[in-house]
Design a protein around this motif. Structure first.
Motif, PDB file in Angstrom:
ATOM      1  N   LYS B  97       0.844  -1.186   0.000  1.00 46.68           N
ATOM      2  CA  LYS B  97       0.000   0.000   0.000  1.00 46.68           C
ATOM      3  C   LYS B  97       0.881   1.239   0.000  1.00 46.68           C
ATOM      4  O   LYS B  97       2.077   1.171   0.255  1.00 46.68           O
ATOM      5  N   VAL B 349      -9.954   1.920  11.096  1.00 46.73           N
ATOM      6  CA  VAL B 349      -9.452   1.443   9.789  1.00 46.73           C
ATOM      7  C   VAL B 349      -9.942   0.035   9.448  1.00 46.73           C
ATOM      8  O   VAL B 349      -9.569  -0.521   8.420  1.00 46.73           O
ATOM      9  N   THR B 350     -10.763  -0.535  10.338  1.00 48.50           N
ATOM     10  CA  THR B 350     -11.393  -1.818  10.002  1.00 48.50           C
ATOM     11  C   THR B 350     -12.893  -1.667  10.269  1.00 48.50           C
ATOM     12  O   THR B 350     -13.288  -0.965  11.205  1.00 48.50           O
ATOM     13  N   PRO B 351     -13.736  -2.303   9.475  1.00 48.70           N
ATOM     14  CA  PRO B 351     -15.184  -2.146   9.678  1.00 48.70           C
ATOM     15  C   PRO B 351     -15.601  -2.674  11.055  1.00 48.70           C
ATOM     16  O   PRO B 351     -15.147  -3.742  11.480  1.00 48.70           O
ATOM     17  N   SER B 383     -17.643   2.408  12.413  1.00 46.71           N
ATOM     18  CA  SER B 383     -16.847   2.816  11.259  1.00 46.71           C
ATOM     19  C   SER B 383     -16.972   1.801  10.136  1.00 46.71           C
ATOM     20  O   SER B 383     -17.172   0.608  10.385  1.00 46.71           O
ATOM     21  N   LYS B 384     -16.873   2.302   8.909  1.00 52.78           N
ATOM     22  CA  LYS B 384     -16.824   1.400   7.750  1.00 52.78           C
ATOM     23  C   LYS B 384     -15.391   0.946   7.494  1.00 52.78           C
ATOM     24  O   LYS B 384     -15.114   0.196   6.552  1.00 52.78           O
ATOM     25  N   ASP B 386     -12.933   3.163   6.922  1.00 51.84           N
ATOM     26  CA  ASP B 386     -12.302   4.145   6.028  1.00 51.84           C
ATOM     27  C   ASP B 386     -11.650   5.289   6.802  1.00 51.84           C
ATOM     28  O   ASP B 386     -11.289   6.307   6.223  1.00 51.84           O
ATOM     29  N   ASP B 388     -13.165   7.077   8.942  1.00 53.77           N
ATOM     30  CA  ASP B 388     -14.263   7.920   9.393  1.00 53.77           C
ATOM     31  C   ASP B 388     -15.181   7.101  10.317  1.00 53.77           C
ATOM     32  O   ASP B 388     -14.981   5.898  10.500  1.00 53.77           O
TER      33      ASP B 388
END
Lengths: 442, 442
Positions: B97, B349-351, B383-384, B386, B388
């Motif tokens: 990444k 950073v993880t759903p 969080s999804k 992302d 956010d």
């Protein structure tokens, strides 16, 4: 799982301080295993119970379960870890490996404070490997051990299924598959290396006996407490029923530092350095081997043309690292030491990359390099990832390398004579020529 | 990659202590971004160079590259991390990444000493996410910062591509995508919470300005230094060009501790506790919410019948944990705090697992709970993955919960009035009723 299921697992709290001490085998190797077993109240093997709980569960347990004088004398599950992890329910949705038991001595110290959280996070054994941590401390450090266990509770690591704390190695090492022996007495003011060898040697003789008595028959032991090579030798000599090959003295931090210094000198990132051997003792006689090491697959000497630097400065740079760190940081390098212990473990449980190797202080019997038998010497190893290793055959030697290896070998033979009373080989005779403790270490 | 490639990246060492200070924007928000840009020697955007090196490479660099007085005044690559990681070669075999830039303040402290190694290991962002760590310290801690960077070197983390250290937030925060604001002044003897608010508020006002000036426009900020809710408010008020939603005050350690205490009380493993909200301030007015939390999917009150314990003891148990740890362990809970920071980041950073949520101190504007606008309040988030989050809507309230939330809300409004001079909202007026610092925190 209901509370009723747990009653098949009787609490062993009938132990008292006195009886535990009296019954713990301290003298005879041949009788230890039996006497330990007979000193226990009979209880089912926790393995046979499909990892059911190994200690009492109170429906309303106190957050700090182990506080009484009595409790201090046995290895006891801690707080929330006395709860059963409901493996059956998990098995329906996930595939877990069999629980692995890891003992850590010096568990209240700074190195362990980093290492335990790494182990619990799955960094070493992977995300599908549940783990039990068995923390060995001392009477003095017992409250700190509780503190560490509380922080492990508060970390909610899903892989961490059991935490127990104790001060008796015969309890803490029971059935462990890994023993990370970090705890050792620091060198007092004015103490010579010989004095340190004796004082710490006694600790490792005792822990060797305990491992011999109660640990898994294939336990892997990594000795970190200094002087770690000779401590590892003492430990394995006191554990005749465990393969000598299973004992390691940690030289991985030296290896990591050597790789970093070569990378710095060559102007490459450290991942380009491979085949780094540390030969010998974890002391100033250690030999970071730039003859066999490679940078981008090429011999180091082809990449770093400054051979004078390699011969005269490189080794010193590696060895002085710990001392520089103490100056800078005000304390010893606990974090990177813990990283190197995790690295050493990973190197044994994952296959070594093709063509590469790692260093570990291991038993010399049968080594192909002509190094004296019956000492613990850091040498290049490869592993299939099964916990075992083989020594690397395709290494080359030159006069310079051999001379330095011989010096470290002589030192380890002298250290061995110095601890003969602890390895069952007669009367000790100490003629250690100089202080070879690495800067920044105790 | 050859050395020649690196010459496109001029060294910025023309900075001097004086000029850096003179040109750093300290006063005006509107002019900061420009003045920072004009104070720099022009150089290519490191992003545009496909993550080529951002500092000078000497073919024979010294192991400790940053030691001069001059160097201390800018954020500078450290030692081996001044080497280029050869991304092109790697890209042929692996899929990496895009490099992520993470700033950590208080980087020489104990919490960071745990957290930095977690970040470098890939524990938070995963095994395919290269990372750059930008360590912010103080003049006083600079040598310790070097020590930390040396230990990161010696750890040979393959994902850790850049480490830089500095004492100027306008340098260290440049282009960072994450800012973990851990550093804060500890409370001196006899200091009131108001005094601490002022002293630390100034630090966070300055860091907010620096983030506003130089950080990524979508930087995620987690404030750990206490009093963290109001520090986060000060920070976001001083960073008007960054979405207020991106600022978090850490209440995850409280959440983790609350889960553990409920598990202990219920006699279950901690993984069975979900939907744990911490409402409000990271102080003794915080509200661990047992009304909405669940154990094995059931409301806590259905599992724990001892409602008196829930109402009268549970919150105290959560809050006193830090104090008990200090007693036991002799120092504050650095390891589990670092774990909770990593957890807070992972939650963004993880759903979030279906039906569950996590707690974070976030900006209240637009909250569906009727909590006062324009403060930073811990609330349930999803969080999804992302980076956010959204606030959870399906929570229930009863009188008892609302009353306690109101108390924490009142406290945060009082704290806000107390730092009006730091948020650009006029003259401060301090009427904090009592000392609400959590035990064991400073």
């Amino acid at each position: 799982m209901s509370v009723a299921d747990l009653t098949t697992s009787p609490v062993t709290s009938t132990y008292t301080k006195t009886s535990s001490r009296l019954h713990s085998p301290q003298l005879s190797l041949s009788s230890t295993r039996l006497s330990v077993h007979f000193s226990r109240s009979p209880r089912p093997n926790p393995r046979a119970q499909n990892f059911k709980i190994t200690c009492s569960v109170n429906q309303v347990p106190s957050p700090v379960a182990v506080q009484t004088e009595e409790a201090k004398n046995k290895s006891e599950c801690f707080g929330v870890f006395c709860q059963t992890y409901d493996l059956k329910a998990e098995e329906e949705t996930k595939s877990w490996k069999k629980l692995i038991n890891v003992a850590v001595s010096g568990a209240a110290g700074m190195i362990s404070n980093h290492l335990l959280f790494k182990l619990a996070s799955g960094e070493v054994f992977g995300p599908d490997q549940p783990i039990a941590l068995k923390l060995l401390g001392s009477e003095r450090s017992f409250q700190a051990l509780e503190g560490v266990a509380m922080e492990l509770e508060d970390s909610l690591y899903p892989l961490l299924r059991e935490v127990s704390i104790g001060i008796n190695p015969y309890e803490v090492f029971e059935e462990v598959e890994w023993a990370l022996l970090i705890g050792a007495k620091p060198r007092g003011p004015g103490m010579e290396r010989a004095g340190l060898l004796d004082i710490n040697g006694q600790i490792f003789a005792e822990q060797g006996k305990a491992l011999n008595a109660v640990a898994s028959r294939n336990v892997k032991v990594i000795v970190v407490g200094n002087p770690c090579n000779t401590n590892a030798l003492i430990c394995l000599k006191n554990a005749p029923n465990i393969p000598a090959k299973n004992f390691h003295a940690l030289t991985r931090l030296d290896e990591n530092r050597a790789k970093c210094q070569l990378a710095l000198k060559a102007g490459v990132f450290y991942d380009k350095v491979s085949n780094m051997t540390i030969w010998g003792n974890h002391s100033t006689t250690q030999v970071p081997d730039f003859l066999n090491a490679r940078i981008n697959g090429l011999p180091v000497k082809e990449v770093i043309k400054d051979h004078k630097w390699l011969e005269e400065e490189f080794t010193e740079k590696v060895q002085k690292r710990g001392g520089v760190l103490i100056q800078k940081w005000g304390r010893s390098s606990a974090a990177s030491t813990a990283v190197s212990i995790a690295d050493a473990m990973k190197s044994l449980v994952t296959p070594t990359p093709e063509g590469d190797w790692f260093s570990s202080g291991v038993y010399t019997n049968g080594n192909p390099y002509g190094i004296a038998q019956d000492i613990v010497f850091s040498m290049p190893c490869r592993s299939k990832g099964d916990g075992d290793y083989e020594l690397v055959k395709d290494v080359t030697f030159d006069k310079y390398l051999l001379k330095r290896i011989a010096k470290s070998e002589a030192e380890l033979l002298a250290e061995k004579r110095c601890v003969a009373h602890l390895t069952g080989e007669g009367v000790a005779f100490c003629d250690l020529p100089e202080d070879t403790m690495l800067p920044g270490e105790m």
